[in-house]
Design a protein around this motif. Structure first.
Motif, PDB file in Angstrom:
ATOM      1  N   LEU A 155       0.822  -1.228   0.061  1.00  0.00           N
ATOM      2  CA  LEU A 155      -0.046  -0.054  -0.177  1.00  0.00           C
ATOM      3  C   LEU A 155       0.923   1.194  -0.104  1.00  0.00           C
ATOM      4  CD1 LEU A 155      -2.699  -1.034   2.594  1.00  0.00           C
ATOM      5  CD2 LEU A 155      -3.373  -0.483   0.042  1.00  0.00           C
ATOM      6  N   PHE A 156       1.957   1.292   0.868  1.00  0.00           N
ATOM      7  CA  PHE A 156       2.714   2.470   1.073  1.00  0.00           C
ATOM      8  C   PHE A 156       3.877   2.639   0.034  1.00  0.00           C
ATOM      9  CE2 PHE A 156       0.265   2.019   4.851  1.00  0.00           C
ATOM     10  CZ  PHE A 156      -0.347   3.352   5.033  1.00  0.00           C
ATOM     11  N   ALA A 157       4.403   1.340  -0.393  1.00  0.00           N
ATOM     12  CA  ALA A 157       5.719   1.576  -1.092  1.00  0.00           C
ATOM     13  C   ALA A 157       5.606   0.400  -2.232  1.00  0.00           C
ATOM     14  CB  ALA A 157       6.761   1.331  -0.276  1.00  0.00           C
ATOM     15  N   PRO A 158       4.572   0.678  -3.045  1.00  0.00           N
ATOM     16  CA  PRO A 158       4.399  -0.648  -4.188  1.00  0.00           C
ATOM     17  C   PRO A 158       5.657  -0.695  -5.171  1.00  0.00           C
ATOM     18  CG  PRO A 158       3.052   1.473  -4.501  1.00  0.00           C
ATOM     19  CD  PRO A 158       3.593   1.600  -3.411  1.00  0.00           C
ATOM     20  N   GLY A 159       6.216   0.452  -5.239  1.00  0.00           N
ATOM     21  CA  GLY A 159       7.612   0.207  -6.322  1.00  0.00           C
ATOM     22  C   GLY A 159       8.872  -0.311  -5.600  1.00  0.00           C
ATOM     23  N   TRP A 160       8.740  -0.635  -4.211  1.00  0.00           N
ATOM     24  CA  TRP A 160       9.670  -1.396  -3.780  1.00  0.00           C
ATOM     25  C   TRP A 160      10.265  -2.540  -4.266  1.00  0.00           C
ATOM     26  CZ3 TRP A 160      10.145  -0.539   2.303  1.00  0.00           C
ATOM     27  CH2 TRP A 160      10.168   0.844   2.740  1.00  0.00           C
ATOM     28  N   PRO A 161      11.505  -3.047  -4.363  1.00  0.00           N
ATOM     29  CA  PRO A 161      11.760  -4.260  -5.042  1.00  0.00           C
ATOM     30  C   PRO A 161      11.246  -5.466  -3.973  1.00  0.00           C
ATOM     31  CG  PRO A 161      13.671  -3.326  -4.039  1.00  0.00           C
ATOM     32  CD  PRO A 161      12.836  -2.222  -4.117  1.00  0.00           C
ATOM     33  N   LEU A 162      11.296  -6.605  -4.514  1.00  0.00           N
ATOM     34  CA  LEU A 162      10.625  -7.574  -3.666  1.00  0.00           C
ATOM     35  C   LEU A 162      11.304  -8.165  -2.563  1.00  0.00           C
ATOM     36  CD1 LEU A 162       8.228  -9.656  -4.009  1.00  0.00           C
ATOM     37  CD2 LEU A 162       9.666 -11.331  -5.265  1.00  0.00           C
ATOM     38  N   ILE A 163      12.664  -7.798  -2.429  1.00  0.00           N
ATOM     39  CA  ILE A 163      13.474  -8.127  -1.385  1.00  0.00           C
ATOM     40  C   ILE A 163      13.201  -7.339  -0.162  1.00  0.00           C
ATOM     41  CG2 ILE A 163      15.597  -6.913  -2.258  1.00  0.00           C
ATOM     42  CD1 ILE A 163      17.163  -8.833  -0.862  1.00  0.00           C
ATOM     43  N   ALA A 164      12.792  -6.076  -0.676  1.00  0.00           N
ATOM     44  CA  ALA A 164      12.495  -4.969   0.525  1.00  0.00           C
ATOM     45  C   ALA A 164      11.152  -5.485   1.153  1.00  0.00           C
ATOM     46  CB  ALA A 164      12.528  -3.532  -0.291  1.00  0.00           C
ATOM     47  N   LYS A 165      10.444  -5.711   0.160  1.00  0.00           N
ATOM     48  CA  LYS A 165       9.104  -6.212   0.717  1.00  0.00           C
ATOM     49  C   LYS A 165       9.023  -7.403   1.728  1.00  0.00           C
ATOM     50  CE  LYS A 165       6.412  -4.344  -3.215  1.00  0.00           C
ATOM     51  NZ  LYS A 165       5.560  -4.628  -4.574  1.00  0.00           N
ATOM     52  N   MET A 166      10.036  -8.237   1.321  1.00  0.00           N
ATOM     53  CA  MET A 166      10.202  -9.381   1.979  1.00  0.00           C
ATOM     54  C   MET A 166      10.932  -9.037   3.535  1.00  0.00           C
ATOM     55  SD  MET A 166      13.097 -11.789   3.329  1.00  0.00           S
ATOM     56  CE  MET A 166      14.335 -11.513   1.728  1.00  0.00           C
ATOM     57  N   VAL A 167      11.500  -8.067   3.470  1.00  0.00           N
ATOM     58  CA  VAL A 167      12.456  -7.576   4.624  1.00  0.00           C
ATOM     59  C   VAL A 167      11.073  -7.179   5.856  1.00  0.00           C
ATOM     60  CG1 VAL A 167      13.710  -6.007   6.019  1.00  0.00           C
ATOM     61  CG2 VAL A 167      14.579  -7.483   3.927  1.00  0.00           C
ATOM     62  N   VAL A 168       9.950  -6.152   5.082  1.00  0.00           N
ATOM     63  CA  VAL A 168       9.168  -5.915   5.838  1.00  0.00           C
ATOM     64  C   VAL A 168       8.103  -6.739   6.413  1.00  0.00           C
ATOM     65  CG1 VAL A 168       7.153  -4.177   5.833  1.00  0.00           C
ATOM     66  CG2 VAL A 168       9.257  -3.492   4.748  1.00  0.00           C
ATOM     67  N   ALA A 169       7.864  -7.991   5.324  1.00  0.00           N
ATOM     68  CA  ALA A 169       7.070  -8.925   5.887  1.00  0.00           C
ATOM     69  C   ALA A 169       7.626  -9.874   7.065  1.00  0.00           C
ATOM     70  CB  ALA A 169       6.767  -9.761   4.636  1.00  0.00           C
ATOM     71  N   ALA A 170       9.184  -9.709   6.878  1.00  0.00           N
ATOM     72  CA  ALA A 170       9.875 -10.692   7.940  1.00  0.00           C
ATOM     73  C   ALA A 170       9.586  -9.927   9.312  1.00  0.00           C
ATOM     74  CB  ALA A 170      11.517 -10.806   7.576  1.00  0.00           C
ATOM     75  N   ALA A 171       9.875  -8.626   9.195  1.00  0.00           N
ATOM     76  CA  ALA A 171       9.771  -7.637  10.540  1.00  0.00           C
ATOM     77  C   ALA A 171       8.355  -8.055  11.174  1.00  0.00           C
ATOM     78  CB  ALA A 171      10.020  -6.293  10.063  1.00  0.00           C
ATOM     79  N   PHE A 172       7.249  -7.752  10.342  1.00  0.00           N
ATOM     80  CA  PHE A 172       5.927  -8.184  10.766  1.00  0.00           C
ATOM     81  C   PHE A 172       5.871  -9.441  11.322  1.00  0.00           C
ATOM     82  CE2 PHE A 172       5.007  -3.999   8.908  1.00  0.00           C
ATOM     83  CZ  PHE A 172       3.753  -3.677   9.523  1.00  0.00           C
ATOM     84  N   ALA A 173       6.363 -10.495  10.649  1.00  0.00           N
ATOM     85  CA  ALA A 173       6.058 -11.886  11.120  1.00  0.00           C
ATOM     86  C   ALA A 173       6.881 -11.878  12.287  1.00  0.00           C
ATOM     87  CB  ALA A 173       6.754 -12.649   9.999  1.00  0.00           C
ATOM     88  N   MET A 174       8.104 -11.459  12.578  1.00  0.00           N
ATOM     89  CA  MET A 174       8.858 -11.555  13.855  1.00  0.00           C
ATOM     90  C   MET A 174       7.809 -10.755  15.075  1.00  0.00           C
ATOM     91  SD  MET A 174      12.900 -10.669  14.677  1.00  0.00           S
ATOM     92  CE  MET A 174      13.771 -11.186  16.074  1.00  0.00           C
TER      93      MET A 174
END
Length: 320
Positions: free
Chosen positions: A98-117
């Motif tokens: 929603l807030f950074a749709p243009g980010w590369p997939l690896i950056a989205k993975m980092v954010v998802a990992a932070a939320f998962a943690m």
């Protein structure tokens, strides 16, 4: 040792079968034919090989994540999909979309990992305030927490017209895996190696904070390392192929029944059995409604729910 070699051989056999199962005609004859375009070879290199590697990496790493979570929580009925970890990763992936749709997939993975943690840490925090008189209450608390987080995710996805995208994330499927779209799963392999290196520390941490401290280990650091492994693996699998439920529950429990609870010994078994199980389920999903495919999450979910119920009933019978 012979059984482990046999398990590796079966996994390799399933991997070879996976390379030649599908709608496109890929066989030894078509691979070595004089076709000018080399279509069969292109399909093999662009689709079948990446898909098989993705299955191996996702299956082994997610099974290891389930094992690590069971050790640190000290409960055999916990894994990322029954502890709110997967739902938290989905929420993180939605937020960054929603807030950074243009980010590369690896950056989205980092954010998802932070939320998962963060979601997994919240789950562990809640367990401290719940009187756990029955081991079955632990996965129930995780399922309830995952339901709340999933409801919040679904609400915002519906609000911003991303509900179909959310459903695609949560539906584990390897049919869209191509060369260049699965490489993040190698982070899962790194998590598997890290889990093997720290296996003894996780085993000690699973005995409790006091016991771990008396042996000279930093309990909080070991727990943080375990949460990091689980979160990264869950996020990588989610953003690459979607959610695969119950995998981290089935394989570690089956391996525990076979070879015991020593994590140093069980990690290789769990990795191999996880890869073999997902390979078998994926092949079944491609064959049952040929030429159509059944998503891997459906096949694993059906088998996993059955095994989950069996483990629950078996636990009840043993307790009685």
């Amino acid at each position: 040792m012979r059984l482990f070699i046999l398990a590796i051989a079966v996994t390799l056999l399933l991997a070879v079968i996976s390379l030649f199962v599908g709608v496109s005609n890929v066989s030894l004859q078509t691979l070595f034919s004089s076709d000018a375009e080399g279509r069969a070879m292109q399909v093999l290199l662009v689709s079948r090989v990446p898909r098989t590697l993705a299955i191996l990496l996702a299956g082994s790493s997610l099974a290891i994540a389930g094992l690590v979570m069971q050790i640190i929580v000290r409960n055999r009925f916990v894994e990322p999909s029954t502890a709110g970890t997967t739902e938290s990763a989905s929420l993180g992936f939605l937020v960054v979309t929603l807030f950074a749709p243009g980010w590369p997939l690896i950056a989205k993975m980092v954010v998802a990992a932070a939320f998962a943690m963060a979601g997994t840490a919240l789950f562990l925090r809640i367990l401290r305030f719940v009187p756990l008189r029955d081991v079955l209450l632990v996965p129930l608390v995780g399922i309830m927490l995952g339901g709340i987080i999933g409801a919040i995710t679904s609400f915002f996805a519906y609000r911003f017209n991303l509900l179909p995208t959310l459903l695609a994330w949560n539906m584990g499927d390897f049919s869209g895996v191509l060369r260049g779209r699965y490489e993040l799963l190698w982070f899962g392999l790194a998590g598997t190696i890290l889990a093997y290196i720290a296996a003894d520390r996780f085993t000690v941490a699973g005995l409790g904070q006091d016991f771990t401290t008396n042996l000279g280990l930093n309990y909080k650091r070991v727990m943080t390392l375990g949460l990091l492994v689980v979160s990264v693996v869950s996020a990588v699998v989610l953003v690459s192929v979607g959610s695969i439920p119950f995998l981290g529950l089935i394989v570690p429990n089956v391996v525990s029944l076979m070879v015991g609870d020593n994590m140093r010994r069980t990690v290789p078994w769990v990795a191999v059995m996880g890869a073999a199980f997902v390979l078998a389920c994926d092949i079944v999903g491609r064959i049952v409604r040929y030429p159509y495919e059944i998503p891997i999450s459906v096949v694993v979910g059906v088998l996993g729910s059955g095994v989950f119920l069996y483990l629950l009933l078996r636990k009840r019978q043993n307790a009685a």
